[in-house]
Motif scaffolding. Structure first.
Motif, PDB file in Angstrom:
ATOM      1  N   UNK A  76       6.130  14.320 -11.101  1.00 29.84           N
ATOM      2  CA  UNK A  76       6.339  13.868 -12.455  1.00 29.84           C
ATOM      3  C   UNK A  76       5.578  15.111 -13.313  1.00 29.84           C
ATOM      4  N   UNK A  77       4.214  15.071 -12.977  1.00 29.89           N
ATOM      5  CA  UNK A  77       3.522  15.905 -13.804  1.00 29.89           C
ATOM      6  C   UNK A  77       3.784  17.443 -13.665  1.00 29.89           C
ATOM      7  N   UNK A  78       3.912  17.591 -12.298  1.00 25.31           N
ATOM      8  CA  UNK A  78       4.306  18.943 -11.891  1.00 25.31           C
ATOM      9  C   UNK A  78       5.787  19.355 -12.453  1.00 25.31           C
ATOM     10  N   UNK A  79       6.675  18.573 -12.503  1.00 19.53           N
ATOM     11  CA  UNK A  79       8.015  18.827 -13.073  1.00 19.53           C
ATOM     12  C   UNK A  79       7.781  19.250 -14.516  1.00 19.53           C
ATOM     13  N   UNK A  80       6.841  18.379 -15.197  1.00 18.48           N
ATOM     14  CA  UNK A  80       6.765  18.520 -16.664  1.00 18.48           C
ATOM     15  C   UNK A  80       6.006  20.141 -16.873  1.00 18.48           C
ATOM     16  N   UNK A  81       5.172  20.463 -15.845  1.00 14.92           N
ATOM     17  CA  UNK A  81       4.476  21.851 -15.983  1.00 14.92           C
ATOM     18  C   UNK A  81       5.430  23.105 -15.667  1.00 14.92           C
ATOM     19  N   UNK A  82       6.316  22.543 -14.723  1.00 17.06           N
ATOM     20  CA  UNK A  82       7.370  23.945 -14.439  1.00 17.06           C
ATOM     21  C   UNK A  82       8.326  23.872 -15.520  1.00 17.06           C
TER      22      UNK A  82
ATOM     23  N   UNK B 268       1.956   6.951  -6.816  1.00 18.64           N
ATOM     24  CA  UNK B 268       1.118   8.010  -7.088  1.00 18.64           C
ATOM     25  C   UNK B 268       1.545   9.222  -6.911  1.00 18.64           C
ATOM     26  N   UNK B 269       2.353   9.314  -5.627  1.00 15.85           N
ATOM     27  CA  UNK B 269       2.778  10.696  -5.436  1.00 15.85           C
ATOM     28  C   UNK B 269       4.059  10.879  -6.481  1.00 15.85           C
ATOM     29  N   UNK B 270       4.742   9.978  -6.914  1.00 13.70           N
ATOM     30  CA  UNK B 270       5.856  10.178  -7.923  1.00 13.70           C
ATOM     31  C   UNK B 270       5.329  10.764  -9.355  1.00 13.70           C
ATOM     32  N   UNK B 271       4.085  10.188  -9.616  1.00 17.99           N
ATOM     33  CA  UNK B 271       3.287  10.575 -10.785  1.00 17.99           C
ATOM     34  C   UNK B 271       2.896  12.016 -10.733  1.00 17.99           C
ATOM     35  N   UNK B 272       2.554  12.447  -9.608  1.00 16.23           N
ATOM     36  CA  UNK B 272       2.065  13.732  -9.459  1.00 16.23           C
ATOM     37  C   UNK B 272       3.257  14.616  -9.415  1.00 16.23           C
TER      38      UNK B 272
ATOM     39  N   UNK C 108       0.790  -1.331  -0.082  1.00 16.78           N
ATOM     40  CA  UNK C 108       0.055  -0.076  -0.014  1.00 16.78           C
ATOM     41  C   UNK C 108       0.876   1.193   0.051  1.00 16.78           C
ATOM     42  N   UNK C 109       2.021   1.355   0.740  1.00 14.80           N
ATOM     43  CA  UNK C 109       2.770   2.414   0.741  1.00 14.80           C
ATOM     44  C   UNK C 109       3.662   2.523  -0.614  1.00 14.80           C
ATOM     45  N   UNK C 110       3.841   1.475  -1.085  1.00 16.77           N
ATOM     46  CA  UNK C 110       4.328   1.464  -2.535  1.00 16.77           C
ATOM     47  C   UNK C 110       3.401   2.193  -3.836  1.00 16.77           C
ATOM     48  N   UNK C 111       2.160   1.819  -3.526  1.00 18.45           N
ATOM     49  CA  UNK C 111       1.111   2.327  -4.414  1.00 18.45           C
ATOM     50  C   UNK C 111       1.134   3.925  -4.086  1.00 18.45           C
ATOM     51  N   UNK C 112       1.046   4.240  -2.664  1.00 16.05           N
ATOM     52  CA  UNK C 112       0.981   5.777  -2.629  1.00 16.05           C
ATOM     53  C   UNK C 112       2.062   6.476  -3.169  1.00 16.05           C
TER      54      UNK C 112
END
Length: 104
Positions: A54-60, A48-52, A41-45
């Protein structure tokens, strides 16, 4: 807590038994399996956080590129304004010279 019965591969059984042995980290096989589920469950969380992130990094990065283009445009406009001021303040002879020979 409800009980379940599961069939697992031999290598997983060996891992669970190793974790729950006398010198292992957990007191029982159930505790070892519960910890594995919680770790999953921690790995899944974290994924998810890693994906978020990465998306923020791309936006920046995209925003930085847009700002860079804007800065280049503004610098170009400032240069045009400077040249226009210089042209307006130049003497008639200087303007004629620029027309004949080109500007700088």
């Amino acid at each position: 807590m409800p009980r379940i019965t599961a069939t697992v591969d031999e290598e997983h059984v060996a891992l669970i038994e190793e974790l729950s042995s006398d010198d292992g980290r957990y007191a029982s096989k159930s505790e070892a399996v519960q910890e594995c589920i919680q770790a999953y469950e921690r790995v899944a969380e974290l994924e998810t956080e890693n994906d978020r992130v990465r998306r923020e990094k791309r936006a920046v990065i995209n925003q930085r590129d847009e700002h860079r283009e804007l800065v280049e445009y503004v610098d170009g406009e400032r240069e045009l304004q400077r040249m226009e001021r210089e042209r307006r303040n130049a003497s008639i002879w200087q303007r004629a010279k620029w027309m004949i020979l080109g500007r700088k």
